[in-house]
Design a protein around this motif. Sequence first.
Motif, mmCIF file in Angstrom:
data_model
loop_
_atom_site.group_PDB
_atom_site.id
_atom_site.type_symbol
_atom_site.label_atom_id
_atom_site.label_comp_id
_atom_site.label_asym_id
_atom_site.label_seq_id
_atom_site.Cartn_x
_atom_site.Cartn_y
_atom_site.Cartn_z
ATOM 1 N N VAL A 248 2.918 7.680 8.025
ATOM 2 C CA VAL A 248 2.248 8.944 8.333
ATOM 3 C C VAL A 248 3.198 10.123 8.154
ATOM 4 O O VAL A 248 2.823 11.183 7.648
ATOM 5 C CB VAL A 248 1.684 8.901 9.767
ATOM 6 C CG1 VAL A 248 1.185 10.276 10.201
ATOM 7 C CG2 VAL A 248 0.550 7.894 9.863
ATOM 8 N N SER A 249 4.465 9.937 8.531
ATOM 9 C CA SER A 249 5.435 11.028 8.406
ATOM 10 C C SER A 249 5.695 11.393 6.953
ATOM 11 O O SER A 249 6.001 12.550 6.635
ATOM 12 C CB SER A 249 6.746 10.631 9.087
ATOM 13 O OG SER A 249 7.402 9.613 8.357
ATOM 14 N N LEU A 250 5.564 10.427 6.041
ATOM 15 C CA LEU A 250 5.734 10.745 4.624
ATOM 16 C C LEU A 250 4.653 11.689 4.138
ATOM 17 O O LEU A 250 4.890 12.553 3.291
ATOM 18 C CB LEU A 250 5.729 9.447 3.805
ATOM 19 C CG LEU A 250 6.924 8.513 4.016
ATOM 20 C CD1 LEU A 250 6.774 7.255 3.174
ATOM 21 C CD2 LEU A 250 8.220 9.225 3.666
ATOM 22 N N GLY A 251 3.450 11.528 4.667
ATOM 23 C CA GLY A 251 2.378 12.459 4.320
ATOM 24 C C GLY A 251 2.673 13.866 4.802
ATOM 25 O O GLY A 251 2.420 14.851 4.095
ATOM 26 N N VAL A 252 3.239 13.959 6.001
ATOM 27 C CA VAL A 252 3.619 15.270 6.523
ATOM 28 C C VAL A 252 4.709 15.895 5.653
ATOM 29 O O VAL A 252 4.708 17.095 5.368
ATOM 30 C CB VAL A 252 4.104 15.142 7.982
ATOM 31 C CG1 VAL A 252 4.590 16.483 8.512
ATOM 32 C CG2 VAL A 252 2.997 14.584 8.862
ATOM 33 N N ALA A 253 5.667 15.061 5.195
ATOM 34 C CA ALA A 253 6.739 15.567 4.339
ATOM 35 C C ALA A 253 6.186 16.066 3.008
ATOM 36 O O ALA A 253 6.610 17.103 2.492
ATOM 37 C CB ALA A 253 7.774 14.468 4.108
ATOM 38 N N ALA A 254 5.225 15.326 2.417
ATOM 39 C CA ALA A 254 4.637 15.759 1.154
ATOM 40 C C ALA A 254 3.887 17.077 1.315
ATOM 41 O O ALA A 254 3.893 17.927 0.415
ATOM 42 C CB ALA A 254 3.705 14.676 0.617
ATOM 43 N N ALA B 165 0.823 -1.208 0.000
ATOM 44 C CA ALA B 165 0.000 0.000 0.000
ATOM 45 C C ALA B 165 0.855 1.254 0.000
ATOM 46 O O ALA B 165 0.565 2.229 -0.713
ATOM 47 C CB ALA B 165 -0.922 -0.011 1.216
ATOM 48 N N ALA B 166 1.949 1.232 0.791
ATOM 49 C CA ALA B 166 2.840 2.390 0.821
ATOM 50 C C ALA B 166 3.503 2.606 -0.534
ATOM 51 O O ALA B 166 3.656 3.739 -0.995
ATOM 52 C CB ALA B 166 3.899 2.203 1.907
ATOM 53 N N ALA C 216 8.634 6.399 16.093
ATOM 54 C CA ALA C 216 8.878 6.388 14.654
ATOM 55 C C ALA C 216 8.393 7.672 13.997
ATOM 56 O O ALA C 216 9.077 8.242 13.137
ATOM 57 C CB ALA C 216 8.186 5.174 14.030
ATOM 58 N N LEU C 217 7.228 8.152 14.400
ATOM 59 C CA LEU C 217 6.696 9.393 13.839
ATOM 60 C C LEU C 217 7.604 10.575 14.155
ATOM 61 O O LEU C 217 7.909 11.397 13.287
ATOM 62 C CB LEU C 217 5.283 9.637 14.373
ATOM 63 C CG LEU C 217 4.599 10.935 13.919
ATOM 64 C CD1 LEU C 217 4.439 10.957 12.401
ATOM 65 C CD2 LEU C 217 3.235 11.079 14.605
#
Length: 634
Positions: free
Chosen positions: A507-513, A448-449, A576-577
């Motif tokens: 979730v952190s990748l969404g924040v980065a985007a 999914a990721a 992790a976040l």
Amino acid sequence: MAPPRQGQMRPGRQLAVLGLLFVVLYLLVFFAYGAKGDFRDRLHPKLGLDLVGGTRVTLEATQAGGRPPTAQQMEQARQIIEQRVNAKGVAEAEVVTEGNRNIVISLPGSNPNLNDIGNAAELRFRKVLKAADGSGAAPAPAPSANPSGSAAPSGSAAPKPSSSAAVKPAPSGSAKPAAAASPSSGGQGGGALAPTPTPSASASASPSPSGSAAAPAPNTAAVQAKVGAAAWQAASALQAPANVSQDPTLAAKLKPFGTLTGAEVAALPPAMQFNVPTITCDQLDHRPPASISGPDQQVVACEGGTQKELLDKAKVLGTDVSGASPQLDQQSRWVVSLKFKSDGQPKWTNLTREAFNNEGQGCDASALGQDQHCRVAVVLDNVVISSPEIQGVLSGDSQISGSFTSASATELANQLKFGALPVTFTPQEAQSITATLGAAYLRAGLLAAGIGMLLVAIYAFFYYRLLGTVIFLSLILSGLLVFGALVVLGRSIGFTLTLAGIAGFIVSLGVAADSFVIYFERLKDEIREGRSPRSAVPRAWARARRTIISANAITLMAAVVLYLVSVGTVKGFAFALGLATLLDLVVVFLFRHPIMTMFARTRAFLSPRVSGLGRVLHQDESEPTPRNPRVKEA
């Protein structure tokens, strides 16, 4: 127009710092302490129970009267159990309380036997008064009453301990710390008596469902009724271990005692436990925890699972010991060094004097060591883990010597060092967990990721074009930083990656985007206001930077609060976040802004078709509009 800042004029500096950070991080990954195996093995982070499988052990606290322990007792017990688990070399064990009675231990991977981890660990030092055979394999005749005679006829008496296990003064400066020496095989030239770890019989036996606090302990009257009046009368008349080989009728009378459970044996008087030969060490080792914890009475315990010993009152307790450590002596033999508290040292000195001189002839010939000195048993819970002969009156730090190996010396030191649990625990469940379910979830999550990242990349290249390259490269660099940090933290602080941790990284990748969108849309606003693309880049960065820092700071604070107030997998998610968010900020400042400054100096950045600023640049060139003060102010 104001001149660009120094940092913007030389973006190569930030990129060089980022490159140096990568070099240092991956040098730690491949060559730092703990890196083992080939290069592929060194890239493996520590994985949690849900990814690699392992063991989960549930312990239930039991107290007299069925009362639940207090929250303070449960927390103290949890900390001690966690120390014991870590001392066994178990990586990343998770020890948590569950409800008001249970403690759950989760251990990833292959781990040593932890069935005895919930033992009360009530430490007692008791003088050995008598010894007899407790194996039940052969009848044991009574020991000779003649002080000058031998302990017992050969082949039938209890095995007489060797003096190779001894307690002696600790020579100053002679012992080397265990951590600085290679493990030794131990016991070179020593006797047969090895310091015995806690027999697994008392811990590894699967407890019956009814063996918890809900089941009342049998009393003496109930046991007497079970064995019968004839057996009870015969056992009460014994003054020494019975020689049933010479009296078959006595053997028949005492046979019912061999059918008693450990809990029923615990209800018998100590003299009866010792004198009745059909009561074996297997039964004694299966007594409930803390059955012989009372320091003011004589007790019976077994050593090595075969030798039954009558022990004196406990004159030194575990609370009198301030520390214990495995060490190598001058002959490179493993010993256990003991240190006593200020109020415990006089007690230990008096006990060693009494044992060394055999004051009052309290030690039977069967209990003496090879040098005819009394032995002192180190009793943990219901079993004797070592019974060394006392080699002198000890008024300072002492050493327990014997046929130790590195592992046995470390285990004994840990048993002596860690305190007793404030409550008694009964193992309720011990289950092996496979990684099948976790691996399936991991594959689904990574799939999914991957699909999500692919869609983000397609959208970024379609909508931002050249700027989409910045997004793609930034996410790759963030992923490499996070992965390297996982491997290093797994070795240094034992951080274990779980499914919850993977969710935190996603979730952190969404924040980065989101931070990319903030920056690029601010860049478009600056161009709409009439600035050239090159001058808009530093201006947009100055304004977007505050928003990006604020958003990431809020995420970091939420992760910190969640980490402090949560337990278990939720804490892993928060860690992790927070880690991924912090590393994303590093990439923002050391890669995203410098690379955008370099792109702004290229012709491709000024091309509407290539840069991704097509509509904005077309509007700026073909349909110039007056600046909107409100938009600029915003």
